[in-house]
Design an enzyme around this catalytic site. Structure first.
Site, mmCIF file in Angstrom:
data_model
loop_
_atom_site.group_PDB
_atom_site.id
_atom_site.type_symbol
_atom_site.label_atom_id
_atom_site.label_comp_id
_atom_site.label_asym_id
_atom_site.label_seq_id
_atom_site.Cartn_x
_atom_site.Cartn_y
_atom_site.Cartn_z
ATOM 1 N N ASP A 60 1.302 -1.204 -0.062
ATOM 2 C CA ASP A 60 -0.012 0.232 -0.088
ATOM 3 C C ASP A 60 1.241 1.183 0.238
ATOM 4 O O ASP A 60 1.771 1.121 0.892
ATOM 5 C CB ASP A 60 -1.045 -0.113 1.874
ATOM 6 N N ASN A 131 -9.024 -1.680 -1.305
ATOM 7 C CA ASN A 131 -9.915 -1.436 -0.840
ATOM 8 C C ASN A 131 -10.216 0.100 -0.714
ATOM 9 O O ASN A 131 -11.571 0.020 -1.262
ATOM 10 C CB ASN A 131 -10.421 -1.813 0.462
ATOM 11 N N HIS A 132 -9.311 0.613 -0.520
ATOM 12 C CA HIS A 132 -9.830 2.362 -0.759
ATOM 13 C C HIS A 132 -10.006 2.619 -2.233
ATOM 14 O O HIS A 132 -10.638 4.096 -2.439
ATOM 15 C CB HIS A 132 -8.247 2.849 -0.169
#
Length: 391
Positions: A60, A131-132
């Site tokens: 990430d 997910n973001h």
């Protein structure tokens, strides 16, 4: 005849110039327009990739361009100017570029330039949805920072400047209003953030300029050789549903040719971008039996590589290295961890490239301090073995 032919192409030349000008103003990156298919169609995706000699995976990034570049320089695939120098290597970024930082758009441009540069060298850059990304396409901005709102406001200002320039040319279609259908005011949004919030919604909603240009080209599940990459994790039902089908449905939702993708795939605790069953930092809590069942039905798969859950001790393996967890929280907006990347050589050797020999504090007593800029660790659940690497 020749002058007439040149004039006939002037509108498209002007449009390309304006797009390149706006891109550079927003991102500081020169990104010439590429030839496109005149018939609108969703961008092609590739779920299954053959084995490669050298594969780099990074977790990430969350809006921190500086840390992203540090991590890729550590792997030796990006030079000091931010250009690709990885030759035929393959890079996989497992999602969550968005939120928690102010360089979200700049990272998207940076990765897009790397894709083009890598392709010219026989390499490849694969970007993925986390997910973001899904949250932002849904208009869920709960993890957005002020700097992230400001970046999108600047983007919208320049995007509209470009549209105004194009509207002066009678040979071009009237540019679409990116704010069409959006309210001018939002409840529970402070006045000083309203324009940036509106710009972000316009950019990232389905069919939005940023979501269509960048996020629609992301994979949601990828298999490279023996390694399965996914942001959160896969369950048996996901595999039965179809990995290619998941990628296509997410893409089609982003570009607006289909409705909202199923929540069981991309929302909720058991979806592919939210699952944490295999990423609990304590290896003993990893659901190894389910992981084995998933890998057994993906031909040739030996491991699952995932981000999503910050590993305070750095990149590590669980379930006999069948689960590799690579989110180290490197973004300054999300832990400010030291950069680390996963390296897979051929199909077998897994190493962690790290920026500090003392990063894994639990092993400090057994390590000899090495002040070289980069080190590598062979992944082992009983502790990493230190080996030297050029970084």
């Amino acid at each position: 005849m020749e002058s007439t032919s040149i004039c006939a192409h002037l509108p498209n030349l002007l449009s390309s110039f304006v797009d390149t000008f706006v891109d550079y103003t927003i991102s500081g990156i020169f990104l010439p327009p590429q030839a496109t298919n005149p018939l609108p169609s969703p961008p092609p995706l590739q779920t299954l990739h053959p084995p490669v000699d050298r594969l780099i995976a990074v977790g990430d990034l969350h809006g921190d361009l500086q840390k992203a570049q540090q991590a890729l320089r550590l792997a030796g695939i990006v030079d000091s100017a931010g250009g690709w120098c990885g030759g035929a290597a393959t890079l996989v970024q497992v999602g969550d570029v968005l939120d928690r930082g102010g360089d979200e758009i700049r990272i998207l441009y940076f990765l897009e330039r790397l894709k083009r540069q890598a392709a010219k060298s026989g390499g490849k850059v694969i970007t993925m949805n986390g997910n973001h990304e899904i949250m932002n396409i849904d208009g869920d901005f709960r993890c957005v920072t002020k700097s992230g709102v400001d970046e999108f406001k600047v983007w919208a200002d320049w995007y509209n400047v470009g549209n105004s320039m194009k509207s002066l040319c009678h040979g071009l279609k009237e540019p679409k209003d990116i704010f069409n259908g959006l309210p001018t005011k939002f409840n529970n949004v402070r006045d000083e953030y309203n324009e940036g919030f509106r710009a972000r919604l316009a950019a990232l909603r389905p069919q939005g300029p940023i979501s269509t240009r960048f996020l629609s080209r992301n994979e949601t599940v990828v298999v490279v050789g023996e390694s399965v990459f996914v942001h959160g994790g896969l369950l048996p039902d996901h595999v039965v549903y179809g990995l290619e089908r998941i990628n296509e449905e997410v893409r089609d939702w982003i570009v607006g040719v289909k409705g909202r993708v199923s929540s069981s795939l991309v929302r909720g605790r058991d979806s592919v971008v939210w699952l944490r069953r295999f990423s609990e930092e304590v290896a003993g809590k990893c659901d190894c039996s389910t992981l084995e069942r998933v890998l057994a039905v993906i031909p040739g798969a030996k491991r699952m590589v995932m981000g999503h859950t910050i590993q305070q001790s750095g990149i590590n393996g669980a379930c006999g290295n069948r689960a590799i967890r690579i989110d180290v929280g490197m973004s300054r907006g999300c832990g400010d961890g030291l950069p680390e990347v996963l390296e897979i050589v051929g199909n077998s050797e897994l190493r962690v490239l790290t920026s500090n020999s003392l990063y894994r504090k639990e092993y400090e007593s057994s390590l000899e301090v090495d002040r070289k800029e980069g080190l590598a660790w062979l992944i082992s659940e009983s502790g990493p073995k230190q080996v030297e690497v050029k970084a």
